[in-house]
Design an enzyme around this catalytic site. Structure first.
Site, mmCIF file in Angstrom:
data_model
loop_
_atom_site.group_PDB
_atom_site.id
_atom_site.type_symbol
_atom_site.label_atom_id
_atom_site.label_comp_id
_atom_site.label_asym_id
_atom_site.label_seq_id
_atom_site.Cartn_x
_atom_site.Cartn_y
_atom_site.Cartn_z
ATOM 1 N N SER A 1 97.299 8.743 56.322
ATOM 2 C CA SER A 1 98.310 8.731 57.023
ATOM 3 C C SER A 1 98.180 8.982 58.596
ATOM 4 O O SER A 1 96.986 9.601 58.616
ATOM 5 C CB SER A 1 99.335 9.396 56.282
ATOM 6 O OG SER A 1 100.549 9.463 57.401
ATOM 7 N N TYR B 1 103.502 17.091 52.413
ATOM 8 C CA TYR B 1 102.922 15.780 52.373
ATOM 9 C C TYR B 1 101.788 15.576 53.426
ATOM 10 O O TYR B 1 100.751 15.237 53.188
ATOM 11 C CB TYR B 1 104.036 14.875 52.844
ATOM 12 C CG TYR B 1 103.413 13.223 53.208
ATOM 13 C CD1 TYR B 1 103.094 12.320 52.061
ATOM 14 C CD2 TYR B 1 103.245 12.850 54.386
ATOM 15 C CE1 TYR B 1 102.799 11.026 52.365
ATOM 16 C CE2 TYR B 1 102.835 11.641 54.754
ATOM 17 C CZ TYR B 1 102.537 10.619 53.662
ATOM 18 O OH TYR B 1 102.107 9.499 53.946
ATOM 19 N N LYS C 1 97.949 14.863 53.071
ATOM 20 C CA LYS C 1 96.977 13.946 53.713
ATOM 21 C C LYS C 1 95.758 14.322 54.771
ATOM 22 O O LYS C 1 94.618 13.586 54.828
ATOM 23 C CB LYS C 1 98.055 13.150 54.710
ATOM 24 C CG LYS C 1 99.069 12.322 53.797
ATOM 25 C CD LYS C 1 98.139 11.171 53.033
ATOM 26 C CE LYS C 1 99.113 10.455 52.122
ATOM 27 N NZ LYS C 1 98.527 9.484 51.332
#
Length: 269
Positions: A144, A160, A164
């Site tokens: 991402s 999150y 990543k």
């Protein structure tokens, strides 16, 4: 468009979203596709077949290594080879670190980090075999823009984001470890993507629409850039121009701190 005629592409998390876009792009380039997802991917497979692709699917949870091994076996039984693995399965959790339920955080890391390791580990021997036969051999890890820094235009998604960052490390080590086996490894680092879930969020929440729409890309655009970069050997395939400013700032800050370290003389270098 670079062809993958008769190659076999495995796409985890391929029932919807970026994963489905990657499956469609692989098929458009001539690949036969095996989708793996924790959810029902029959609709995705039907749509691929309607467009003339050869496709199948298996329900698995990538956080369970035994299920990932079952995917390798099912793919070999169905197609006889594996040439490209789109390591795409992932989940998200919104909130600052101190606000996220620890159980949710653990589940996220199990899928987003451990699950990605499982896929690399299980498929590496099959990709090595493909490379030894002179065929394509690639892993595309879906990270991402959160792999590149902390996006200022995104609400806190701290667990999150941390996952990543970890995917970037996994990608870098996989590039090193698998290079001599003839396996190319790249990281896909998109920003906001107009997946089914994001479109539903935009439709339901005008505030979310105002935050997301100025930065969002179409899934097909992201998937095309992903395969172009993968086949060229690009290490980090960033797709969204809005990622540039904060990612460059993060890189400059990192280098500034590292450059503050004392230089070693030749005797100690």
């Amino acid at each position: 468009m670079t062809a993958l005629r008769d190659a076999v592409a495995v796409v985890t998390g391929g029932a919807t979203g970026i994963g489905l876009a990657l499956a469609r792009e692989a098929a458009a380039r001539g690949a036969r596709v095996m989708i793996a997802d924790a959810e029902d991917a029959s609709g995705a497979v039907e749509s691929l077949r309607a467009d003339g692709a050869t496709a199948d699917w298996l329900r698995i949870d990538t956080s369970d290594y035994a299920q990932v091994k079952k995917l390798t076996e099912a793919t070999m039984e169905r197609f006889g080879a594996v040439d490209v693995v789109c390591n795409n399965a992932g989940i998200g959790v919104v909130g600052a670190l101190q606000d996220v339920d620890p159980g949710e955080a653990r589940r996220l890391f199990d899928v987003n980090v451990l699950g990605m390791f499982h896929v690399v580990h299980a498929f590496a021997p099959l990709l090595e075999d493909s490379a030894a036969r002179g065929g394509p051999a690639y892993i595309l890890n879906t990270g991402s823009e959160h792999s590149l820094g902390v996006p200022p235009h995104v609400m806190p998604m701290s667990v999150y984001t941390a996952s990543k960052y970890a995917v970037l490390g996994l990608n870098d080590t996989a590039r090193r470890d698998l290079k001599d086996l003839g396996i190319g490894v790249s990281l896909l680092a998109p920003g906001w993507v107009l997946t089914e879930r994001i479109r539903a969020l935009i439709a339901a929440d005008p505030h979310a629409a105002a935050v997301i729409e100025p930065f969002a890309q179409e899934p097909a655009e992201v998937a095309a850039a992903a395969f172009d970069g993968l086949l060229k050997g690009t290490a980090v395939i960033a797709t969204n121009p809005h990622s540039r400013a904060f990612a460059m700032e993060h890189a400059r800050d990192l280098m500034a701190d590292i450059q503050a370290l004392p230089l070693l003389d030749d005797q100690h270098s």
